[in-house]
Design a protein around this motif. Sequence first.
Motif, PDB file in Angstrom:
ATOM      1  N   ALA A   1      12.729 -37.471  80.758  1.00  0.00           N
ATOM      2  CA  ALA A   1      13.490 -36.344  79.813  1.00  0.00           C
ATOM      3  C   ALA A   1      12.612 -36.612  78.268  1.00  0.00           C
ATOM      4  CB  ALA A   1      14.498 -36.518  79.912  1.00  0.00           C
TER       5      ALA A   1
ATOM      6  N   THR B   1       7.733 -33.341  77.502  1.00  0.00           N
ATOM      7  CA  THR B   1       7.507 -33.470  79.589  1.00  0.00           C
ATOM      8  C   THR B   1       7.195 -35.174  79.719  1.00  0.00           C
ATOM      9  OG1 THR B   1       4.891 -33.981  78.964  1.00  0.00           O
ATOM     10  CG2 THR B   1       5.553 -31.571  78.949  1.00  0.00           C
TER      11      THR B   1
ATOM     12  N   THR C   1      17.883 -21.947  78.578  1.00  0.00           N
ATOM     13  CA  THR C   1      17.801 -22.836  79.274  1.00  0.00           C
ATOM     14  C   THR C   1      18.419 -24.215  78.764  1.00  0.00           C
ATOM     15  OG1 THR C   1      15.517 -23.315  78.669  1.00  0.00           O
ATOM     16  CG2 THR C   1      16.067 -21.807  80.554  1.00  0.00           C
TER      17      THR C   1
ATOM     18  N   ILE D   1      20.270 -27.339  81.014  1.00  0.00           N
ATOM     19  CA  ILE D   1      19.354 -26.889  83.150  1.00  0.00           C
ATOM     20  C   ILE D   1      18.297 -27.178  82.942  1.00  0.00           C
ATOM     21  CG2 ILE D   1      18.657 -25.007  84.814  1.00  0.00           C
ATOM     22  CD1 ILE D   1      19.976 -22.964  82.670  1.00  0.00           C
ATOM     23  N   HIS D   2      17.443 -27.227  81.912  1.00  0.00           N
ATOM     24  CA  HIS D   2      16.113 -28.741  82.114  1.00  0.00           C
ATOM     25  C   HIS D   2      15.407 -28.786  80.510  1.00  0.00           C
ATOM     26  CE1 HIS D   2      14.875 -24.014  83.608  1.00  0.00           C
ATOM     27  NE2 HIS D   2      14.246 -24.182  82.540  1.00  0.00           N
ATOM     28  N   THR D   3      14.658 -29.206  80.613  1.00  0.00           N
ATOM     29  CA  THR D   3      13.312 -29.256  79.153  1.00  0.00           C
ATOM     30  C   THR D   3      13.469 -27.619  79.553  1.00  0.00           C
ATOM     31  OG1 THR D   3      12.230 -30.574  80.357  1.00  0.00           O
ATOM     32  CG2 THR D   3      13.664 -31.780  79.042  1.00  0.00           C
TER      33      THR D   3
ATOM     34  N   ALA E   1      23.134 -35.052  81.125  1.00  0.00           N
ATOM     35  CA  ALA E   1      22.871 -33.539  81.511  1.00  0.00           C
ATOM     36  C   ALA E   1      24.169 -32.479  80.998  1.00  0.00           C
ATOM     37  CB  ALA E   1      23.468 -33.296  83.583  1.00  0.00           C
TER      38      ALA E   1
ATOM     39  N   TRP F   1      10.897 -24.927  79.300  1.00  0.00           N
ATOM     40  CA  TRP F   1      10.229 -24.284  80.003  1.00  0.00           C
ATOM     41  C   TRP F   1       8.627 -23.218  79.071  1.00  0.00           C
ATOM     42  CZ3 TRP F   1      10.963 -21.996  85.349  1.00  0.00           C
ATOM     43  CH2 TRP F   1      12.089 -22.206  85.934  1.00  0.00           C
TER      44      TRP F   1
END
Lengths: 260, 509
Positions: free
Chosen positions: B196, B151, B402, B405-407, A138, B409
């Motif tokens: 991930a 994904t 991002t 934060i996350h993979t 993270a 979008w």
Amino acid sequence: MTVSVDTIKQIIRPYGDTTGDAMVQVSFTLPVPHGPRAESAALQLAGKMGLDPATVVHSKPMGPDFTFFIVYGKATHLIDYAGIVVPEGREYPLLTPKQVNLAIKSVLGRKLVVVGACIGTDAHTVGIDAILNVKGFAGEKGLEYYREIEVHNLGAQVEVAELVARAKEADADAVLVSQVVTQKSAHIHNTKQMAAAFADAYPTSVTGGLGRPLLVAGGPRFDTVRAADLGVDRIFGKGTTPGEVASYLVAALVPSWSPE
Amino acid sequence: MSKLGLDPAVVAKARRLAARAAEPIIEMARTHTTVSVERAVLRLAGVTGADADGTPWVNRIADAVREQVGLEHGVALPVFHALREHQDPRELVRARFEVPEGAHAVRAGKRAREAVARGIARIDANRAERDRLLGKHGDPDPPWVYLIVATGDIHEDIPQAQAAAREGADVIAVIRSTGQSLLDFVPEGATRQGYAGTYATQENFRLMRAALDEVSGELGRYVRLTNYASGLCMPEIATLAGLERLDMMLNDCMYGIIFRDINPKRTFIDQRFSRQIHARAGIVINTGEDNYLTTADAVDAAHTVIASQLLNERFGHEAGLADAQLGLGHAFEINPDLPDSFRLELAHAQLVRELFPDAPLKYMPPTKHMTGNIFAGYLLDAFFNLAGVLTGQSIILIGMMTEGIHTPWLSDRDLALENVRYVRRAAGALAEDFHPAPGGLIVERARRVLSETVDLLDRVADDGLLNAIADGVFGVTRRPADRGKGLDGVIVQADGYYNPATEILQERP
């Protein structure tokens, strides 16, 4: 007449540029082709999210099958700020790597030794590697990155007896085990077995960090048990970052140090 | 024409020192093998599939050979000797292995070479097919826009990759599942679950390449596919990439050592074989120097990036890679709060461009200083895109607002591409007008980084590269040569060691 404390309310709404305007901005994608029908769908979604009135200020096709929207709207939900309880934080402050290093160096005067492993039949090193490897998790670097932490990552399928032996050999301050596999509650069983082995190996210990290494278990399925039930000092769940673990180690092992 | 006025004698000295530092490592790689190199030989010879528990046959066979006669002579001779009696890998794992001698050895060697040559012929055919498709669909102009999908499910990755290509991506990278680099086997088949990221498997490679061929035809532009030849199975993954016509592969000389605690010897031996495959397959490698800057400070450690690039170049050339296959990596990671941070970024990026004029440089976007404020991140990514255009970078990995934060979008990728398209359109050929003032901050900074690089390489050449890695010179992390994962898979070659793949690859086509 007296007003009881619990009837005092402090209603707040989002702030755009005027008190009480309740304006918010959201963006999202719908899996439909761009066009007036898609915009109507976006407005309906905004309405269901509690935005009324709402306006689509931007809609853009993303390929033939998707549309991206930016929507502004007035939030109809009210928040009673008086009723918001300050969330119970973690029992220790979150420190930066620099602070962690400083705490260890200035109080311990030597490196803090961490031994980590996946115990039993568990071959999933994802968890322990995320916490220990420099690569980290993270966006945070793992404990290897901390200059004042000496990491021994024993890897997967380590026998409890070997873990105890290696922890003694390294004179470990803390032992981290991760458990991903949960078939037949293997994670609970393995962790209890490990805690018992450390209790046997350090018979005079008072508690974690006093006479024996601090025992830390991590994994996605420990949410139904308490640390004391397993005989460990702390459990970390899904999504734990290396920085949280490092900060905990400082709080537990170098309690006299404070960031101020 | 150097915009920075670099002294050619200093540049030449840096290259000489890098070659001297690399030499003992190359010698070690020539005289050792690893379990994964031997498994790659079996894969080239056509062994595929896995047992009921999902353990690949190549692992089962290599383990059986190692247990019975050791791998000091390579896997090829014992296996092809045993093949007289067993054809099916399922039988082969139960065979009695011996290292053949005399006429038996000659015959087994010949049959092994024929089988491996068929695998290499498939790699050659894929290279020719890529050239044909580049001619048919067209090769996009640099900088190539490089986008990531991740994904965990190959069947979800495919539509995302196709959507990204339609929106302008020239290169699609499928991020691997967390921890795959530490698996000592390559999973089999199409996979629908990962952490991930999506597992690198031969079948996933094939599915994604086919999907990109489809969209390349639709777009009239060949869309490249990238994966990761790194970790404990680096040689096998390189081989699968060649067999399934992947176009670029992440393949750094030190990344696995530093960031994954993989044993240094294992890494360097595996890497030489991997690069020989990549050279043959016409695959562009991408190196990982950008990663050093995620642990070390991007200003303080700038010279370690250049030193590592020079080492990667030397190791790459020795393995047969052409300059046009050296996608050397670097990154835009200077703290944006620092005064003149953009000028310092330009100095570093221009320095790399001038040191490696013919290399398809891979320029990585900010990650360390992406805070979760997506709006500020979008601005920082625009500056990164501008630096890329201004300094003529070849492969631009597209920054996501991002990040961290996350993979990404679907919409993150779309906005990121809008960002890069605007900068490219607005800046056009601005690089023509970019001439840093002589004696100015950019020129002086670039010279200083180069001179620090020479000093560092001088020390590394004297102390030995393995010692430098043990001392934490690169990426701040200390990695002793006798520690780390995978050391037990390193084997000294005996007299009479035979590896038909290396033999063919070193003959060069």
